[in-house]
Design an enzyme around this catalytic site. Structure first.
Site, short mmCIF file in Angstrom:
data_model
loop_
_atom_site.label_atom_id
_atom_site.label_comp_id
_atom_site.label_asym_id
_atom_site.label_seq_id
_atom_site.Cartn_x
_atom_site.Cartn_y
_atom_site.Cartn_z
N THR A 305 30.57 -46.48 17.72
CA THR A 305 30.19 -45.18 18.26
C THR A 305 31.34 -44.54 19.03
OG1 THR A 305 29.34 -45.99 20.38
CG2 THR A 305 27.84 -46.04 18.50
N CYS A 306 31.44 -43.22 18.92
CA CYS A 306 32.36 -42.39 19.70
C CYS A 306 33.77 -42.97 19.68
CB CYS A 306 31.82 -42.23 21.12
SG CYS A 306 32.51 -40.82 22.01
N SER A 307 34.36 -43.26 20.85
CA SER A 307 35.73 -43.79 20.87
C SER A 307 35.81 -45.16 20.22
CB SER A 307 36.24 -43.86 22.31
OG SER A 307 35.39 -44.65 23.13
#
Length: 570
Positions: A305-307
């Site tokens: 997820t995300c970074s």
């Protein structure tokens, strides 16, 4: 009629949709300070010259506003705030003739101001920057923020015999005395990690200097053969995937017979300043090796997820280069942008001077302070995360409500200087879109060679990672991708348990090059995408087998109960 700011203020304060910020914008602004976003610069000058070059357009706007203000003054205006605009929910704003005119004048002026960046015919980058500045100024000047005219201030004063003023002053002094110097968004005593949050049963089965690996206790008699490893973001803590019972993604996956592991990153300090992309990539490999030993399987599902999605994508590029891509059974990318071109405000706001200043700032300390991230985070969503709590905490003297996602958001972490530099420089060059422009563990990263089946999730109302930018990952990856578009925003698309009658998601059997073409031919399904994902994952997880009776194995025995020690480090 409603303005853009009125519509944005319509979301309930503290809803999950509001609780995130673009990674690259966070990482630069947190290092140089959020107020730099509002300092006059070349974009301001270009907007001024653009408006001056169009006197007829500007004159038309001024004439419209003057006419509307005249209608407001004599009581003939029909302008009213949206019913969803919680700033003006008190009936006094519309029933009191003076307050009604004040609100109408504010809405008319806001609508005019918010049209100016478009009227100036700025380029895309300048328009994004100036829209951000104008929106923040408009939101700051809302009459609801004024203690003298806000009716809720006076009602609280009367109801508490003046004690609301004392409580509000105490709250203000407390918030200004420690970083981040923004209004508190949640009662810090409302939740406790390991007691009310991150309580899905499990154990830490592996630990190195960078991470702890948590294995969750099976809750079904049989489990899928291929395990799932979750790679969370490196900003904030992992338990956004394991919030309160009934709202935990980990809990749901385990209950569906999936073997689940998650990484809990260590909260680094100045000693770890040199931890970079390679450090975190190697740590994910260590976690994958531990999962493989414990489950006695060759491959693992990766859910990032995300970074964490950026790191995992780079790692898959490394595995593809080494001919070891078969170690990953499937790859899931949730609310993560790999192609930074025109990725909303984040890519518009970045420039080389600010990037250099941000890198130098974190290098001087050895890390990027999580409290600085929290401050920038708040100013990126000022109506919901600043002014809403300004009214609640200071004008009304109240304690903020208990909300699990806000507690998680306030539980900040640091980012090492080297990793911070890597993320900023990669965003500036948009390196992941060019084969070989980025490297991981000595391998050139070419995402077109990542042929692992992929599942890409985005939120249609995500103001942080625009869904169109997330969609472009389906074109970068060399795999057969299933793209799923949730109705929710950035965090709400993650914290999206089944049972919400309003939840829907969209899917499509093909991934055309253009995201608008995908949307036009997509079909809408009721419910949470979690259900769809479990079915997709299960079809690629091998046969069912008896659930293990104990956690760990193959020399990796439980070290302590979940959620472990790293998540508790401050």
């Amino acid at each position: 009629m409603t303005t853009r700011s009125a519509r944005s203020a319509g979301a309930a304060p503290g809803t999950a949709d509001d609780l995130a910020a673009p990674l690259d914008l966070l990482l630069t602004s947190a290092a140089v300070g959020p107020l730099r976003r509002f300092a006059p610069n070349a974009a301001w000058a270009r907007m001024a010259s653009g408006l001056a070059a169009r006197p007829r357009t500007l004159g038309h706007r001024a004439t419209q506003l003057a006419g509307e203000l005249g209608q407001i003054a004599i009581g003939h205006s029909e302008r009213a705030p949206s019913r969803r605009d919680r700033r003006f929910a008190d009936p006094a704003w519309t029933q009191n003739p003076v307050l009604r005119r004040i609100v109408q004048a504010y809405l008319a002026a806001a609508e005019t101001a918010e049209a100016l960046p478009s009227d100036a015919e700025l380029n895309w980058r300048d328009k994004q920057r100036m829209t951000f500045v104008v929106d923040n100024l408009v939101e700051a000047l809302a009459p609801s923020n004024n203690p003298v005219i806000n009716p809720s201030t006076w009602k609280a004063l009367i109801d508490t015999a003046g004690l609301s003023t004392v409580a509000g002053a105490r709250n203000l002094i407390r918030d200004l005395s420690t970083a981040p110097r923004v209004p508190s968004m949640v009662d810090a005593t409302a939740f406790e990690v390991g007691k009310t949050l991150a309580v899905t049963p499990g154990a830490v089965v592996f630990r190195n200097e960078v991470l702890e690996l948590i294995q969750y206790t099976p809750q079904t008699g049989k489990v899928r053969t291929t395990p799932l490893l979750i790679v969370p973001p490196v900003i904030n803590k992992y338990y956004v995937v394991d919030l309160a019972p009934g709202r935990s993604m980990v809990e749901y996956f385990v209950q569906q017979g999936q073997q689940v592991f998650t990484i809990s990153w260590r909260n680094p300090d100045a000693r770890h300043r040199d931890w970079d992309f390679d450090t975190y990539g190697a740590a994910i490999l260590d976690a994958m090796d531990a999962v493989r030993r414990i489950t006695r399987t060759h491959s693992t599902h990766l859910f990032a997820t995300c970074s964490g999605g950026i790191l995992a994508s780079m790692l898959l590029g490394h595995l593809a280069d080494r001919g070891e891509l078969d170690r990953v059974a499937t790859f899931t990318l949730a609310v993560s942008v790999l192609d930074q071109s025109r990725a909303g405000l984040a890519s518009a706001a970045l420039d080389e001077r600010m990037a250099a200043a941000a890198i130098a700032s974190s290098a001087s300390k050895g890390f990027l302070d999580g409290r600085a991230l929290a401050e920038v985070f708040a100013w990126l969503r000022p109506t919901d995360l600043i002014w809403n709590y300004w009214v609640n905490n200071y004008l009304q003297g109240r304690t903020p409500a208990a909300f699990d996602v806000l507690f998680w958001n306030a539980d900040t972490t640091r980012m090492t200087a080297a990793l911070h530099r890597g993320f900023v420089e990669q965003a500036m060059s948009n390196a992941l879109t060019e084969p070989g422009a980025a490297t991981m563990l000595g391998s050139p990263v070419d995402l077109s060679k990542v042929t692992t089946p992929s599942y890409v999730v985005a939120g249609i109302t995500d103001h942080i990672c625009p869904w169109q930018s997330c969609y472009r990952s389906t074109q970068l990856l060399g795999s057969d991708s299933r793209f799923v578009l949730s109705t929710a925003g950035h965090i709400a698309s993650m914290v999206n348990p089944p049972g919400n009658p309003k939840a829907t998601y969209q899917v499509n059997d093909s991934n055309p090059q253009n995201s608008d073409d995908w949307l036009r031919t997509a079909t809408t399904e009721q419910g949470s995408w979690w259900v769809d994902y479990v079915g997709w994952l299960g079809a690629r997880s091998g046969r069912m087998k008896a659930a293990p009776e104990t956690l760990g194995g193959a020399g990796l025995e439980p070290l302590e109960d979940a959620p472990g020690s790293y998540v508790r480090e401050s």
